[in-house]
Design a protein around this motif. Sequence first.
Motif, PDB file in Angstrom:
ATOM      1  N   ARG A   1      44.678  33.540  37.410  1.00  0.00           N
ATOM      2  CA  ARG A   1      45.986  32.876  37.505  1.00  0.00           C
ATOM      3  C   ARG A   1      46.817  33.477  38.642  1.00  0.00           C
ATOM      4  O   ARG A   1      47.863  32.959  38.980  1.00  0.00           O
ATOM      5  N   ASP A   2      46.328  34.551  39.224  1.00  0.00           N
ATOM      6  CA  ASP A   2      47.072  35.270  40.270  1.00  0.00           C
ATOM      7  C   ASP A   2      46.369  35.057  41.631  1.00  0.00           C
ATOM      8  O   ASP A   2      45.249  35.508  41.832  1.00  0.00           O
TER       9      ASP A   2
ATOM     10  N   GLU B   1      44.930  38.103  43.387  1.00  0.00           N
ATOM     11  CA  GLU B   1      43.728  38.609  42.723  1.00  0.00           C
ATOM     12  C   GLU B   1      42.504  37.769  43.090  1.00  0.00           C
ATOM     13  O   GLU B   1      41.426  38.287  43.366  1.00  0.00           O
TER      14      GLU B   1
END
Lengths: 557, 557
Positions: free
Chosen positions: B521-522, B525
């Motif tokens: 979700r990042d 990342e």
Amino acid sequence: MTNDPKLTYLALGGAGEIGMNMYLYGYGPVGAQRFILVDTGVTFPDMDGSPGVDLIMADPGFIAARADRLDGILITHAHEDHVGALGHLWPRLQAPVYARRFTALIAQQKLERAGQDPKIVRTAPAWPETVEIGPFRVGFVPVSHSIPEASALVIDTPAGRILHTGDLKLDQTPLVGEPWDPARFRSIGDDGVKALVCDSTNVFSPHHGRSEADIVGPVEALMAEAKGLVVATTFASNIARLRTLAQAAHDQGRSVVVLGRAMNQMIQNGFATDVLPDFPPVVDVQDAEGIARGNLFMLATGSQGERRAATAQLASQGYRGFRLKQGDTFLFSSKTIPGNEKSVGRILNQLSEQGVRVIDDSDGRYHVSGHANRPDLEQVHTLVRPANVIPMHGEHRHLVSHAELARSHGRTGVVAANGAVVDLTGPEAEVIDQVETGRLYLDGRVLIGAMDGVVRERMRMALRGHVIVSVLLEGDGSMADAPWAEIVGLPETGAGRKPVAEMIEQAVDAALSGAKRAALRDDAEVEKLVERAVRTAADELVGKKPVTTVLINRFEG
Amino acid sequence: MTNDPKLTYLALGGAGEIGMNMYLYGYGPVGAQRFILVDTGVTFPDMDGSPGVDLIMADPGFIAARADRLDGILITHAHEDHVGALGHLWPRLQAPVYARRFTALIAQQKLERAGQDPKIVRTAPAWPETVEIGPFRVGFVPVSHSIPEASALVIDTPAGRILHTGDLKLDQTPLVGEPWDPARFRSIGDDGVKALVCDSTNVFSPHHGRSEADIVGPVEALMAEAKGLVVATTFASNIARLRTLAQAAHDQGRSVVVLGRAMNQMIQNGFATDVLPDFPPVVDVQDAEGIARGNLFMLATGSQGERRAATAQLASQGYRGFRLKQGDTFLFSSKTIPGNEKSVGRILNQLSEQGVRVIDDSDGRYHVSGHANRPDLEQVHTLVRPANVIPMHGEHRHLVSHAELARSHGRTGVVAANGAVVDLTGPEAEVIDQVETGRLYLDGRVLIGAMDGVVRERMRMALRGHVIVSVLLEGDGSMADAPWAEIVGLPETGAGRKPVAEMIEQAVDAALSGAKRAALRDDAEVEKLVERAVRTAADELVGKKPVTTVLINRFEG
């Protein structure tokens, strides 16, 4: 049509360029000729034409396609431009390798490093002994050069004798390695030489070459005069030079340190094969800090400005913690190879900024060439008395000038650049065919063709930058979202301080919004529209037409 | 603390490098000094360090930030490394420009081409006349060089006199332009010179420089001997050389053709400003085909191997339909600037392949340098008798050697590389400060800082290739579709003949599939995961760690 055996010469690399030497000799009826390959060299890449490439070598395609008729690979000497490609190309050639002892050891190291079996290398004896390789009887004739055990090759065939010089100079006092022996060349000529295939590197040097022994005096004087540390760089494989430099330093009471893997390896190779009779004791760099600088001498790799070599490290951040100081002397006992002037110049200035006294090769006292000069070449022609001279190992203009030199003495001089098949069967050599040659790049771990376009793509990105556009489309061709651009290698803001990525996105959006639905259902059409929009917008904003990659995502929903 | 007026010298470019000359003189109380800027030059980019860049110039940031106190920009002569940046930098400087007539014309052309007003250039008279510019009284002193109207500058200030040599040689027979006049320099010295700021280019050349007149004989002999067409290339701005070559050809009954915009423009400029007294009649290249080759001579731009210049065109596909032939002669009446050896070498060989006889500068008969050699510099020092010598116009090692030369005669020699502020107020010059300097790139239409990272990104793509990965994620972090990779500048198949793009896609897929939902979700990342997967996979497959761009598309809903 008769199919009598033919004796042929074909340069696959090295004729019409400096570097990547690879010469093919054939004997036998056309279509059933047997072959020997002389040398498998490399040349070094640069940003200008081959960015990111690790090594450049001749494409052995012609002989690889006939590898079943290749009887041997002969290595004249252990310079990179003669042996450097062996490990990379051997899988395509699969023939036994012949070289004299020192060269064989380095050939084995090359094969091992490329994951090949070093046992395929056979050590050849020195002339007058010979080895039989298919229809060829080959003798490795000691010549002097800037590396030990360089050899010319006497290649005897039923159609006559060829003398392939390899790289040579006429040095009667080479200090390490075998001296030039004119009587030997004369006696080879006595039996009649059909073709002299001859080094052309220094054909434009008008005076006789100088001997390695000539630099001993100047080097000794320099070691005696210098107050602080002396560092010298040269080619790692020039073992004679390494010894001259180290011995002069040692004689002046300086401890000798050898920096860089390649030099240490070469000195070991020299001992292992008995070509290096002695070398002063060597001290580890870790212990150098404890020695007064005036009692210290260092040999360093990297005379061509190579970024990771010891010289470059000393010139910038230091080598393993050891740093140069004001009052030190740095000697370039080497010639700067054309193309390396800027890298070497950068280092000269970095040294100067540290207060180091720099001595380069500009007055010629601390370096001599390893190649025969024009009058030396004339002497070789005269000793050997060949019917034909085929210049090799040179750029095109070197070959032309060398052939002219041969003709000026009444011999046939044949300019045969890479790909020219020369028929040596009759008394007069002649070019009878032209075959395709090319270059391979070792690019990381992969051998690619120079013309494959991979490197061209990289160069285009380097010159123009790269724009990536992501387009999201619905199944019916309508836009699912606004297009999105990433720019790499272009300024963020262009003319009038406008944001480049944003302006490109707007241009693409406008182009796609204005297009017909049918066009947007076709990926190729979308790509064309996007590329055109990017090119126009970027040209206006930053004055460049970037490489463009379009990613199209479609939702069939 | 007193704030007495200070006289200062600061090189912004040209000291510690060859090219992009830009020198700043200041006079007045610190914080309120008035300035004059001498020269605004460029240097030329290369693939090695600045791919895709159009021009490199010194960053005028220091004076741009004080532009309200800049009283004038003085151009010593019209070489690109002295005037080439004027049009690009003037908007940041906004001061009147001073130059003598010929130089002023070229400065105006530079400004016009960059969209600036050419009227800001004022024509300066020759010494002993002077112009007042702020607190400085400046005289443009004629010196000889390889371009007409080169000038040294006498800069008189309340704190004393400076002599800034510009580029010069001591040529008493320059053929076109003003001869070297030692009496003039001596009389300038008679009034006391505080600092001689002096050209260092040829400080390593041990013999007296030769005159432009020395090449007339060899050129005439060459024109007489040559059977076919003769082509010569040199720097377009070396009008004396153009005239010598053309006149010798004309005298031998050859028609003269001038190829290339720059040369034609320079000849026009020479006439327009009365520095060129005469020039043989010129024939259009279209009419050259009708003239016997032995009666033809061509001047061509591109002596440095520039890819689009007339010389490069003649060497490859021909120039406007005109092609070279066997028996033609091509003369390089020029020196190859370090870094251009490969480009020039390529052309020499292309010419050789066409059977053209190539004559380069290697024996020095057809070219002389435009700079003062070491003994010439000594003569300048002796005539001028300055208290201080500040070497300029040279790499660091040139500055060091030139300062040593000054010291060997009992003068103060100050090595002041770019950024070093030299205080000339007292009797002994000293470096009192170090300011930041840098380079600007003209990159297409945009001026960018050399350190902005744009060009570095391009070089990284050139060395490593570029992988673009498109990732489609759902709002909750699950993958909406398999990731997709595009490779640019990498081979399609890697080690073991594996398809590179496909293997990278699999590696990215595996990395993302194995990651936690929260991580996906990042964006940051996800990018990190993808980059790591690409780097590892590519390194294994092709032995390179490519530049990676990740495009993440997320569907919310």
